[in-house]
Design a protein around this motif. Sequence first.
Motif, PDB file in Angstrom:
ATOM      1  N   TRP A   1      68.512  27.160 -37.396  1.00 38.65           N
ATOM      2  CA  TRP A   1      68.939  26.400 -36.209  1.00 38.65           C
ATOM      3  C   TRP A   1      68.695  24.895 -36.416  1.00 38.65           C
ATOM      4  CZ3 TRP A   1      66.084  27.403 -30.869  1.00 38.65           C
ATOM      5  CH2 TRP A   1      66.514  26.474 -29.917  1.00 38.65           C
TER       6      TRP A   1
ATOM      7  N   THR B   1      69.190  36.243 -29.900  1.00 40.74           N
ATOM      8  CA  THR B   1      69.058  37.694 -29.737  1.00 40.74           C
ATOM      9  C   THR B   1      68.731  37.987 -28.267  1.00 40.74           C
ATOM     10  OG1 THR B   1      66.669  37.736 -30.054  1.00 40.74           O
ATOM     11  CG2 THR B   1      68.036  37.837 -32.050  1.00 40.74           C
TER      12      THR B   1
ATOM     13  N   THR C   1      73.059  27.776 -32.739  1.00 39.13           N
ATOM     14  CA  THR C   1      72.578  29.131 -33.042  1.00 39.13           C
ATOM     15  C   THR C   1      72.988  30.092 -31.936  1.00 39.13           C
ATOM     16  OG1 THR C   1      70.619  30.490 -33.502  1.00 39.13           O
ATOM     17  CG2 THR C   1      70.323  28.724 -31.905  1.00 39.13           C
ATOM     18  N   ALA C   2      73.140  31.364 -32.301  1.00 38.29           N
ATOM     19  CA  ALA C   2      73.232  32.419 -31.287  1.00 38.29           C
ATOM     20  C   ALA C   2      71.810  32.934 -31.049  1.00 38.29           C
ATOM     21  CB  ALA C   2      74.126  33.531 -31.805  1.00 38.29           C
TER      22      ALA C   2
ATOM     23  N   ASN D   1      73.066  26.542 -27.964  1.00 36.13           N
ATOM     24  CA  ASN D   1      74.055  27.524 -28.443  1.00 36.13           C
ATOM     25  C   ASN D   1      75.119  26.920 -29.353  1.00 36.13           C
ATOM     26  OD1 ASN D   1      73.971  30.529 -27.363  1.00 36.13           O
ATOM     27  ND2 ASN D   1      72.941  29.197 -25.880  1.00 36.13           N
TER      28      ASN D   1
END
Length: 387
Positions: free
Chosen positions: A204, A82, A79-80, A76
């Motif tokens: 990412w 979904t 990247t976030a 995290n």
Amino acid sequence: MSGDVDLLVVGAGFYGLTVAERAANELGLRVQVIDRRPHIGGNAYSELEPSTGIEVHRYGAHLFHTSNERVWEYANRFTAFTGYVHHVYTTYRGEVFPMPINLGTINQFFRSAHGPAAARALIAEQASELEGREPTNLDEKGVSLIGRPLYEAFIRGYTAKQWQTDPRELPASVIARLPVRYTYDNRYFADTHEGLPVDGYTAWLTRMADHPRIDVRLDTDFFADHDLGRDRVVGQLPVVYTGPVDRYFDYAEGPLSWRTLDFEEEVLGVGDFQGTSVMNYADDDVPYTRIHEFRHFHPERDYPRDRTVIMREFSRFAEPGDEPYYPIGTATDRARLLAYRDRAAHEPGVHFGGRLGTYQYLDMHMAIGSALAAVDNQLPDLLAAGR
Ligand code: FAD
Ligand code: UDP
């Protein structure tokens, strides 16, 4: 060049990039990463199919899932994710069933309305041919888990296509990780965290490598003759090697066997081909094992409504020159691996990691987790021994 670099990382997959990122950010080292491919990311690499803008996972569909809090927190940072939750369906003799086998699959297959207890009793009775013996191979393991009728429908044909080996010759462990659920829960994974990187795998992985002390050189094979090649670097500079372990030792103990995959990609002029991201094909007269439809991995994205990208997956033994995907792990392989591990332990200044370097099937979270552990536990000795 070794004067201005502290560590060479061979392979820009999740293992190599995790080591590189930690070494640069946490330890302040100058890291040179090389990869023989023209892109970073290893097998998790993805790119947009040019005519549709749909993200395609180049080396097979990759779903991120983990119950490891350290790995989740680390991922995290770059990247976030979904809220994607993976579900798989399978087609058998013209009918679609949910996978992994659950109460929905059982009741549809037997045209029944069993509750959990009745379904358990039915499967136990159908598994009774083993008479309490421990299963010794995949065929027996399948029958012991789900009884012969379900095994023959959903496992035998698929497994034969995927492994091109009689299921009686395969170890029981291959399907041990495929659960059977006596509920209607048909989530494919049971981990605490699951999702897909919001702006794709390559974004990412690119962020992991984006550091002033990390330099990435692509199209650069460790075994070619150049300033970062094996013969010039080993003994001069600490090396984290994530390529195939047998290749490193010039196959001195014999080659390790792998399965490879062939992917057949097609852009279709319809907005939705199969209504879901992955459809398995259980029948042995269908040559592919599954079809991926990439738009369904990102329902939140604004993809075209009149076109879609699908990828059929075919499995076969890897020949020299093919991409190695799944370690097969026959008795011969296991004996050779022990010999390679022994050689690796005596190779000063080189750390072997990742799925190719250890000849192990590793999910992404496992590759990241083992790289984080290696930075804590093995990197200090490597740095001391590498020069
Ligand atoms: P890799 O990603 O293979 O990276 C190794 C890198 O080393 C490669 O880029 C290679 O080019 C490079 N290299 C090799 N030899 C040399 C050389 N001589 N010189 C320079 N560079 C070299 N995991 C999941 O968590 N979820 C999934 O859904 C999932 N699906 C998968 C589907 C398939 C078909 C496959 C094969 C794997 C899947 N995985 C999945 C596993 C995932 O791909 C691995 O966990 C991940 O790739 C491991 O990273 P790695 O860095 O160890 O290896
Ligand atoms: N499998 C099967 N039928 C299916 C899905 C899986 O028989 O519909 C068996 C097959 O032997 C396969 C193993 O279960 O090799 C593991 O499947 P999984 O989908 O976890 O493997 P993947 O190929 O995605 O790594």
